[in-house]
Scaffold this motif. Sequence first.
Motif, mmCIF file in Angstrom:
data_model
loop_
_atom_site.group_PDB
_atom_site.id
_atom_site.type_symbol
_atom_site.label_atom_id
_atom_site.label_comp_id
_atom_site.label_asym_id
_atom_site.label_seq_id
_atom_site.Cartn_x
_atom_site.Cartn_y
_atom_site.Cartn_z
ATOM 1 N N ASN A 116 39.857 11.258 -18.211
ATOM 2 C CA ASN A 116 38.396 11.064 -18.238
ATOM 3 C C ASN A 116 37.090 12.110 -18.957
ATOM 4 O OD1 ASN A 116 38.330 8.724 -16.689
ATOM 5 N ND2 ASN A 116 39.987 9.840 -15.767
ATOM 6 N N ALA A 117 37.034 13.473 -19.714
ATOM 7 C CA ALA A 117 36.144 13.833 -19.789
ATOM 8 C C ALA A 117 35.304 12.924 -21.209
ATOM 9 C CB ALA A 117 36.836 14.881 -20.605
ATOM 10 N N GLU A 118 36.062 12.009 -21.914
ATOM 11 C CA GLU A 118 34.855 11.589 -22.716
ATOM 12 C C GLU A 118 34.812 10.819 -22.322
ATOM 13 O OE1 GLU A 118 37.740 10.565 -26.786
ATOM 14 O OE2 GLU A 118 38.471 13.262 -25.990
ATOM 15 N N ARG A 119 34.679 9.536 -21.373
ATOM 16 C CA ARG A 119 34.174 8.722 -21.166
ATOM 17 C C ARG A 119 33.312 9.691 -19.600
ATOM 18 N NH1 ARG A 119 38.784 3.843 -18.617
ATOM 19 N NH2 ARG A 119 39.455 6.194 -17.441
ATOM 20 N N GLY A 120 32.774 11.051 -19.636
ATOM 21 C CA GLY A 120 31.210 11.579 -19.219
ATOM 22 C C GLY A 120 31.625 11.736 -17.398
ATOM 23 N N VAL A 121 32.965 11.111 -17.322
ATOM 24 C CA VAL A 121 33.975 12.390 -15.879
ATOM 25 C C VAL A 121 33.935 12.933 -15.627
ATOM 26 C CG1 VAL A 121 34.262 11.559 -13.254
ATOM 27 C CG2 VAL A 121 33.845 9.770 -15.338
ATOM 28 N N ARG A 122 33.030 14.316 -15.090
ATOM 29 C CA ARG A 122 33.759 15.968 -15.040
ATOM 30 C C ARG A 122 34.680 15.845 -13.607
ATOM 31 N NH1 ARG A 122 30.531 19.273 -14.068
ATOM 32 N NH2 ARG A 122 29.019 18.611 -13.669
ATOM 33 N N VAL A 123 35.321 16.650 -13.777
ATOM 34 C CA VAL A 123 36.156 16.460 -11.726
ATOM 35 C C VAL A 123 36.764 18.132 -12.377
ATOM 36 C CG1 VAL A 123 38.451 15.504 -11.452
ATOM 37 C CG2 VAL A 123 37.378 14.593 -12.890
ATOM 38 N N ASN A 124 36.711 18.919 -11.489
ATOM 39 C CA ASN A 124 36.507 20.151 -11.433
ATOM 40 C C ASN A 124 36.482 20.490 -9.479
ATOM 41 O OD1 ASN A 124 35.942 21.765 -14.050
ATOM 42 N ND2 ASN A 124 33.867 20.672 -13.087
ATOM 43 N N ALA A 125 37.733 21.525 -9.302
ATOM 44 C CA ALA A 125 37.485 21.942 -8.132
ATOM 45 C C ALA A 125 36.716 23.770 -7.835
ATOM 46 C CB ALA A 125 39.102 21.824 -7.834
ATOM 47 N N VAL A 126 37.158 23.187 -6.414
ATOM 48 C CA VAL A 126 36.515 24.884 -5.774
ATOM 49 C C VAL A 126 37.665 25.243 -4.411
ATOM 50 C CG1 VAL A 126 35.195 25.945 -4.359
ATOM 51 C CG2 VAL A 126 34.340 24.574 -6.758
ATOM 52 N N ALA A 127 38.093 26.581 -5.010
ATOM 53 C CA ALA A 127 39.521 26.507 -4.025
ATOM 54 C C ALA A 127 39.051 27.642 -3.245
ATOM 55 C CB ALA A 127 40.625 27.721 -4.969
ATOM 56 N N PRO A 128 38.263 27.174 -2.194
ATOM 57 C CA PRO A 128 37.542 28.744 -0.949
ATOM 58 C C PRO A 128 38.495 29.195 -0.345
ATOM 59 C CG PRO A 128 36.888 26.246 -0.269
ATOM 60 C CD PRO A 128 37.967 26.238 -1.749
ATOM 61 N N GLY A 129 38.571 30.261 -0.024
ATOM 62 C CA GLY A 129 39.449 31.349 0.859
ATOM 63 C C GLY A 129 38.756 31.398 2.301
ATOM 64 N N GLY A 130 39.191 31.896 3.080
ATOM 65 C CA GLY A 130 39.179 32.462 4.677
ATOM 66 C C GLY A 130 37.478 32.278 5.203
ATOM 67 N N THR A 131 37.441 31.584 5.793
ATOM 68 C CA THR A 131 35.576 30.771 5.039
ATOM 69 C C THR A 131 34.817 31.296 6.895
ATOM 70 O OG1 THR A 131 35.838 29.698 3.846
ATOM 71 C CG2 THR A 131 33.637 29.512 4.579
ATOM 72 N N ASP A 132 34.116 32.614 7.412
ATOM 73 C CA ASP A 132 33.463 31.606 8.698
ATOM 74 C C ASP A 132 32.878 30.809 9.136
ATOM 75 O OD1 ASP A 132 34.543 34.405 9.691
ATOM 76 O OD2 ASP A 132 32.904 35.364 8.247
ATOM 77 N N ALA A 133 32.876 30.439 9.709
ATOM 78 C CA ALA A 133 32.085 29.007 10.246
ATOM 79 C C ALA A 133 32.342 28.787 11.591
ATOM 80 C CB ALA A 133 33.122 27.800 10.342
ATOM 81 N N PRO A 134 31.609 28.195 12.864
ATOM 82 C CA PRO A 134 31.455 28.044 14.000
ATOM 83 C C PRO A 134 32.878 27.352 14.194
ATOM 84 C CG PRO A 134 29.118 27.027 12.451
ATOM 85 C CD PRO A 134 30.307 26.707 11.963
ATOM 86 N N VAL A 135 32.489 27.237 15.460
ATOM 87 C CA VAL A 135 34.389 26.803 16.159
ATOM 88 C C VAL A 135 33.843 25.158 15.553
ATOM 89 C CG1 VAL A 135 35.591 26.428 18.360
ATOM 90 C CG2 VAL A 135 34.329 28.868 17.854
#
Length: 262
Positions: free
Chosen positions: A175-194
């Motif tokens: 889909n790149a030539e159709r103007g749609v970008r697709v990416n991913a973010v791969a988080p590591g361990g993340t502190d968050a509220p329970v």
Amino acid sequence: MNNRTRRFEGKAMVVTGAAQGIGRQVAMDAAAEGAHVSLVDRSGLVREAAAEIVAGGGKAFAILADLESWQGAQVAIDEASAVLGGIDILVNNVGGAIWMRPFEHFDETQIEAEIRRSLFPTMWCCRAVLPLMVEAGGGSIVNVSSIATRGINRVPYSAAKGAVNALTVSLAMENAERGVRVNAVAPGGTDAPVRRIPRNDATQDAQDKAWMQAVVDQTKATSFMKRYGTLAEQSSAILFMASDDASYVTGTILPVGGGDSG
């Protein structure tokens, strides 16, 4: 609202898994930068998050949907598009390991549940939004993956997130030539509220706790920084990929794990 930049002014954004954790942080931060955000989750807590954005002067609304099914994803994307007048950005955040244990201790039902949770919501939502973005002449999709594609005690989850990575790259190529970008973010361990609604509400015995601690130890040990990240650090990376600041980036998996690339 704060005085940060307004990268998303006039942009219509959908964030899935937005009731808690990373998804909620992304929705809050995007709204603070001007996005009109649809927060999607199967938990009613998503209404509280949307209300908090609106109370702070932002634009947001909640959609309750179970994205593990095609029908749930299609209905959610259609509703969001109708209200927003289209969808410029989709952040696929639904997912998360349900059980932490060596692979031989997973049964068939648990393996299938892990795949349904951490692969299919992303797959279905990408499929549902793609025709809208193609017709509009472009868009940005950010899939939330994980550095746990290399990790212990969560093989089915790792497999699901590895599939998310493959989906991301292949969809970007198509889909790149159709103007749609697709990416991913791969988080590591993340502190968050329970979590107010846990992924697994079963009582943990001593063995379960030991397996979970092994995951925590491994996650910190393989991070160069030897720590968990913050919700803000994960949100910043996701919103960079979503924004026009990354206009020449597609088909990329961005690890955000303090040096652990997964």
